[in-house]
Design an enzyme around this catalytic site. Sequence first.
Site, PDB file in Angstrom:
ATOM      1  CG  HIS A 139     -28.901  10.714   6.963  1.00 28.70           C
ATOM      2  ND1 HIS A 139     -27.754  10.733   6.174  1.00 28.70           N
ATOM      3  CD2 HIS A 139     -29.318  12.003   7.027  1.00 28.70           C
ATOM      4  CE1 HIS A 139     -27.492  11.971   5.810  1.00 28.70           C
ATOM      5  NE2 HIS A 139     -28.436  12.763   6.299  1.00 28.70           N
ATOM      6  CD1 TRP A 140     -36.443   7.702   4.841  1.00 26.53           C
ATOM      7  CD2 TRP A 140     -34.604   6.509   5.266  1.00 26.53           C
ATOM      8  NE1 TRP A 140     -36.391   6.652   3.956  1.00 26.53           N
ATOM      9  CE2 TRP A 140     -35.266   5.903   4.188  1.00 26.53           C
ATOM     10  CE3 TRP A 140     -33.407   5.933   5.708  1.00 26.53           C
ATOM     11  CZ2 TRP A 140     -34.802   4.766   3.558  1.00 26.53           C
ATOM     12  CZ3 TRP A 140     -32.934   4.802   5.076  1.00 26.53           C
ATOM     13  CH2 TRP A 140     -33.628   4.228   4.012  1.00 26.53           C
TER      14      TRP A 140
END
Length: 162
Positions: A123-124
């Site tokens: 996940h960014w």
Amino acid sequence: MDHLWAPWRLAYVAAPPKPSQGDDCFICRGLAEADDRKNLIPLRTPRTAVILNRYPYNNGHLLIAPLAHKGAFSDLDPDELLELQETLRRIIATLDEAMSPHGYNVGLNLGRVAGAGLPGHLHWHLVPRWNGDTNFMTTVADTRVISQSLEALYDLLVSKLQ
């Protein structure tokens, strides 16, 4: 003495330790349910999701994740990788319109040693930044002041993304 009330933090600080097995994925749990408001998911695309960070670094702190539970960058297929980047671009444009930040921090922590709290699901982190958003509370009192509730941020994003 001043008091800063942050009752939403109690769920985080009082939570039992996470399972050591690493099989508990809050992203997958939220994606498996239909109630996106409860799970703070303002956007789903065919391959990605945008999730509000429940314990934000700053107002508007979001996570952009693939729908599939993949922990290594090399596990992403070209379509997932492209859609993740397109979703990131779309969300930045939405935040520009809705919140007018002066800049952004965008980061991907690969592996626990790099700071990944959930190393099994990529996940960014997207963190909007404003001039002066680091103030005396953060530097002197080791406290962050978040200026908008998660519910209000969710409603704002959903209204802009429709």
